[in-house]
Write an enzyme that holds these catalytic residues in place. Structure first.
Site, mmCIF file in Angstrom:
data_model
loop_
_atom_site.group_PDB
_atom_site.id
_atom_site.type_symbol
_atom_site.label_atom_id
_atom_site.label_comp_id
_atom_site.label_asym_id
_atom_site.label_seq_id
_atom_site.Cartn_x
_atom_site.Cartn_y
_atom_site.Cartn_z
ATOM 1 N N HIS A 1 0.877 -1.252 0.056
ATOM 2 C CA HIS A 1 0.107 0.114 -0.124
ATOM 3 C C HIS A 1 0.779 1.243 -0.057
ATOM 4 O O HIS A 1 1.614 1.565 0.919
ATOM 5 C CB HIS A 1 -0.890 -0.086 1.233
ATOM 6 N N GLU B 1 0.853 -0.430 -4.732
ATOM 7 C CA GLU B 1 -0.262 0.453 -5.118
ATOM 8 C C GLU B 1 0.033 1.922 -4.712
ATOM 9 O O GLU B 1 -0.232 2.530 -3.669
ATOM 10 C CB GLU B 1 -1.388 0.122 -3.963
ATOM 11 N N ASP C 1 -1.517 6.147 -5.395
ATOM 12 C CA ASP C 1 -2.615 6.733 -5.772
ATOM 13 C C ASP C 1 -2.025 7.964 -6.818
ATOM 14 O O ASP C 1 -1.025 8.478 -6.539
ATOM 15 C CB ASP C 1 -2.927 7.822 -4.337
ATOM 16 N N HIS D 1 -1.394 10.635 -2.050
ATOM 17 C CA HIS D 1 -2.612 9.860 -1.227
ATOM 18 C C HIS D 1 -3.856 10.982 -1.524
ATOM 19 O O HIS D 1 -4.648 10.143 -1.939
ATOM 20 C CB HIS D 1 -2.028 10.097 0.042
ATOM 21 N N GLU E 1 -4.545 3.462 -7.900
ATOM 22 C CA GLU E 1 -5.700 3.946 -7.571
ATOM 23 C C GLU E 1 -6.064 5.430 -8.281
ATOM 24 O O GLU E 1 -4.918 6.492 -7.980
ATOM 25 C CB GLU E 1 -6.037 4.091 -6.120
#
Length: 337
Positions: free
Chosen positions: A26, A53, A55, A68, A154
């Site tokens: 993450h 992952e 953002d 983020h 993401e």
């Protein structure tokens, strides 16, 4: 949540269970290094992550950068730069009023002058020793490929982003597209549907699902069937599976994993974190919110329930528990004759 009569997609459930669950770092290895830094992504590889992952947001000059969120004050030292003081403002982002400094007000060159810092210094003081520079999505993909990992990116608020002239979905499709080692995910249903329409069946798409009541419709049988028309998986909050009460006590386990598998969807919940602050009461060790609890048991339970992956700040924990569950049982020790 109770079992339903949702029809089984032929062979899908068995195929999903046979897969080796993926460990998704993450924002890198966020328990150990600041989010979205080169050091964090490289450490995730060292700790055994299969994917990382990031953002993704958009700079003023249309570059995909990893943060983020589009507000910069928590994850960078922007407040320490006097020349950017005039850019401090308030705006509505996806229906919420937010005050701070925003990525879309900065060019990539300006973002490069900022330092990426630890977002939770009170919980992770060790992260304050490892600052970095703001990275682009292209750089994260390059780092991941060099270390043999995939990317599960993401897109942050793509519908809102497009409404302010920054077409996040369009830019992501143009820059990375349906690369086989890149998975796209977002909480934004419309954004994910648009991405699927642009990239077609070759794209790997995951629908993120929060634990807010506004997302309840997505975990119904009809909601899961709807998701399966444009996505191959879901990324639900772990609280959708391991249910807690308002005091943090684990009170039950839902059948969401089984329901999603029946709809032909993979399941990779977020976010397994080792600090007490993020664990149910019975897995906390001591009273310090920053103290390390028993996240291994939480990860093991999720894996035992059949998830296809785990999104985690601590890749080493998920890797360890995955290996433990996959290991053959020890043969009984027999006395020598």
């Amino acid at each position: 949540m109770h079992e339903t009569g949702l029809a089984t997609v032929p062979a899908t459930a068995a195929r999903l269970r046979a897969r080796r669950p993926v460990v998704i770092g993450h924002r890198g290895a966020a328990a150990h290094r600041p989010e979205h830094t080169r050091a964090g992504y490289e450490l995730a590889a060292d700790l055994g992550a299969d994917r990382v992952e990031p953002d993704v947001v958009v700079s003023r000059d249309g570059v995909l950068v990893v943060r983020h969120e589009n507000e910069l004050s928590l994850s960078t030292d922007v407040a320490a730069h006097p020349r950017f003081a005039s850019r401090h403002r308030t705006q509505e982002v996806a229906g919420e009023e937010v005050t701070g400094w925003f990525v879309e007000d900065f060019t990539l060159a300006e973002l490069r002058t900022l330092r990426a810092v630890e977002r939770w210094p009170h919980l992770r003081p060790g992260g304050t020793l490892h600052e970095g520079t703001v990275l682009t999505l292209a750089e994260v993909v390059e780092i991941a490929r060099a270390r043999g990992m995939g990317v599960q990116a993401e897109l942050k608020n793509p519908t809102w982003s497009a409404s302010v002239g920054l077409p996040l979905v369009e830019l992501a499709c143009a820059e990375v597209g349906a690369a086989p080692d890149v998975v796209w995910q977002s909480f934004d249903v419309v954004g994910m549907q648009q991405l699927r329409a642009r990239l077609g069946a070759a794209a790997s798409v995951v629908q993120l699902i929060g634990d807010e009541a506004a997302h309840d419709h997505l975990v119904t049988p009809a909601g899961l069937r709807g998701i399966s028309t444009y996505a191959g998986g879901i990324g639900p909050s772990k609280h959708r599976i391991l249910q807690r009460d308002r005091h943090g006590t684990l009170v039950g386990v839902s059948d969401l994993v089984a329901q999603a598998h029946r709809a032909g969807l993979t399941v990779a919940p977020y976010t397994v974190r080792a600090e007490n602050a993020f664990l149910p009461l019975h897995l906390r060790r001591g009273t310090d919110p920053a103290g390390l609890g028993d996240a291994g048991t939480e990860a093991r339970l999720l894996l035992a329930l059949g998830v296809d992956g785990l999104i985690t700040d601590n890749p080493e924990i998920a890797v360890r528990e995955r290996a433990a569950l996959a290991a053959p049982a020890l043969a009984p020790v027999r006395p020598r004759s």
